[in-house]
Scaffold this motif. Structure first.
Motif, short mmCIF file in Angstrom:
data_model
loop_
_atom_site.label_atom_id
_atom_site.label_comp_id
_atom_site.label_asym_id
_atom_site.label_seq_id
_atom_site.Cartn_x
_atom_site.Cartn_y
_atom_site.Cartn_z
N PHE A 25 35.63 39.90 32.04
CA PHE A 25 35.94 39.81 30.61
C PHE A 25 35.01 40.66 29.75
O PHE A 25 35.28 40.89 28.59
N THR A 113 48.09 38.33 40.92
CA THR A 113 49.41 37.74 41.17
C THR A 113 49.31 36.60 42.19
O THR A 113 49.88 35.53 41.99
N PRO A 138 47.73 44.51 31.42
CA PRO A 138 48.01 44.01 32.78
C PRO A 138 48.30 42.52 32.82
O PRO A 138 49.18 42.09 33.58
C1 LIG Z 1 44.80 40.55 34.43
C2 LIG Z 1 44.11 40.62 35.78
C3 LIG Z 1 43.70 39.21 36.21
C4 LIG Z 1 45.10 41.17 36.81
O1 LIG Z 1 44.48 41.12 38.10
P1 LIG Z 1 44.94 42.08 39.30
O2 LIG Z 1 44.35 41.52 40.53
O3 LIG Z 1 44.68 43.50 38.97
O4 LIG Z 1 46.54 41.81 39.27
P2 LIG Z 1 47.62 42.43 40.28
O5 LIG Z 1 46.96 43.36 41.25
O6 LIG Z 1 48.40 41.30 40.83
O7 LIG Z 1 48.56 43.25 39.30
C5 LIG Z 1 48.01 44.21 38.41
C6 LIG Z 1 48.71 45.56 38.57
O8 LIG Z 1 48.42 46.15 39.84
C7 LIG Z 1 49.66 46.50 40.47
N1 LIG Z 1 49.45 46.39 41.92
C8 LIG Z 1 49.41 45.25 42.65
N2 LIG Z 1 49.18 45.53 43.95
C9 LIG Z 1 49.06 46.87 44.03
C10 LIG Z 1 48.81 47.76 45.11
N3 LIG Z 1 48.63 47.32 46.36
N4 LIG Z 1 48.73 49.09 44.81
C11 LIG Z 1 48.90 49.54 43.56
N5 LIG Z 1 49.13 48.73 42.50
C12 LIG Z 1 49.22 47.43 42.74
C13 LIG Z 1 50.66 45.54 39.90
O9 LIG Z 1 51.98 46.02 40.02
C14 LIG Z 1 50.22 45.49 38.47
O10 LIG Z 1 50.67 46.66 37.80
P3 LIG Z 1 50.93 46.72 36.19
O11 LIG Z 1 49.66 46.30 35.51
O12 LIG Z 1 51.25 48.14 35.96
O13 LIG Z 1 52.03 45.78 35.87
C15 LIG Z 1 42.87 41.56 35.73
O14 LIG Z 1 43.27 42.80 35.18
C16 LIG Z 1 41.69 41.02 34.94
O15 LIG Z 1 40.90 40.23 35.45
N6 LIG Z 1 41.56 41.46 33.67
C17 LIG Z 1 40.44 41.06 32.83
C18 LIG Z 1 40.49 39.61 32.46
C19 LIG Z 1 41.81 39.22 31.81
O16 LIG Z 1 42.31 39.90 30.93
N7 LIG Z 1 42.37 38.07 32.26
C20 LIG Z 1 43.60 37.53 31.75
C21 LIG Z 1 43.31 36.65 30.60
S1 LIG Z 1 44.81 35.98 29.90
#
Ligand SMILES: CC(C)(COP(=O)(O)OP(=O)(O)OC[C@H]1O[C@@H](n2cnc3c(N)ncnc32)[C@H](O)[C@@H]1OP(=O)(O)O)[C@@H](O)C(=O)NCCC(=O)NCCS
Length: 172
Positions: A25, A113, A138
């Motif tokens: 964060f 996810t 995201p």
């Molecule tokens: C939001 C958050 C939790 C997402 O976590 P993450 O582990 O990156 O999530 P995922 O990997 O499942 O999905 C994110 C993206 O990666 C993509 N992705 C997933 N697996 C992948 C892979 N193997 N190769 C390439 N891309 C991939 C997904 O399609 C998604 O794409 P998009 O953003 O274009 O829609 C992370 O960005 C985070 O911690 N952000 C900061 C804190 C925050 O904002 N939390 C939410 C508060 S409400």
């Protein structure tokens, strides 16, 4: 592998959750307050559950939630913002997703996810709520992919309200 932790087990790993919270964060967030005040308060609430994922040992992601009720701080702020009709349908007795965080170096591998899917697995609640960025980043994209709908675009503090309605279970 994703671990599912209850309140005491979550508090027991607070020293790992804090640095991960800060890394995800941003350093401007009050990490001490999260680990010493917010997390213990939330961990005592009904149906609290925290899911956590490790990669080769270190914790790289977590999410948690509990049953949200009227009278608690966030639901009351939501009720004030969205008005009586939407509030009557959605707020109170819902499962409230409070945090979802993945370490920047472990993002975009599907962990966010997977954490959300595990957090929501087999919950008895019909409805769930969360607040997330108003911008189309995201996090909102991830929630929409998992079936969450935008209920209210801006609660007034830069947060949009999303809901998930599993519907009434079919009876045979
Ligand atoms: C939001 C958050 C939790 C997402 O976590 P993450 O582990 O990156 O999530 P995922 O990997 O499942 O999905 C994110 C993206 O990666 C993509 N992705 C997933 N697996 C992948 C892979 N193997 N190769 C390439 N891309 C991939 C997904 O399609 C998604 O794409 P998009 O953003 O274009 O829609 C992370 O960005 C985070 O911690 N952000 C900061 C804190 C925050 O904002 N939390 C939410 C508060 S409400």
């Amino acid at each position: 592998m994703i671990d599912v932790l209850d309140g005491p087990a979550a508090i027991a790993i607070a020293d790992e959750l804090g640095p991960l919270y800060a890394a995800s964060f941003g350093p401007e967030e009050d990490t001490d307050r999260f680990t010493t005040e917010t997390l213990p308060k939330h961990a005592a609430r009904a149906d609290f559950r925290l899911v956590a994922v490790r990669q080769d040992g270190p914790l790289v992601g977590f999410a948690y939630g509990y049953t949200g009720e009227r009278g608690q701080w966030w639901p009351e702020r939501v009720v004030e913002a969205v008005g009586a009709e939407l509030a009557a349908e959605w707020v109170g007795g819902h499962f409230e997703v409070v945090e979802l965080a993945v370490h920047p170096e472990a993002q975009r591998q599907g962990l966010g996810t997977a954490l959300m899917t595990e957090l929501m697995r087999d919950l008895p609640h019909r409805r769930a709520l969360l607040g997330t960025d108003v911008d189309d980043g995201p996090a909102p994209r991830l929630y929409r992919r998992l079936g969450w709908q935008l209920l209210y675009p801006d609660l007034g503090w830069g947060s949009a309200l999303y809901g998930l309605d599993k519907g009434v279970p079919e009876t045979s």
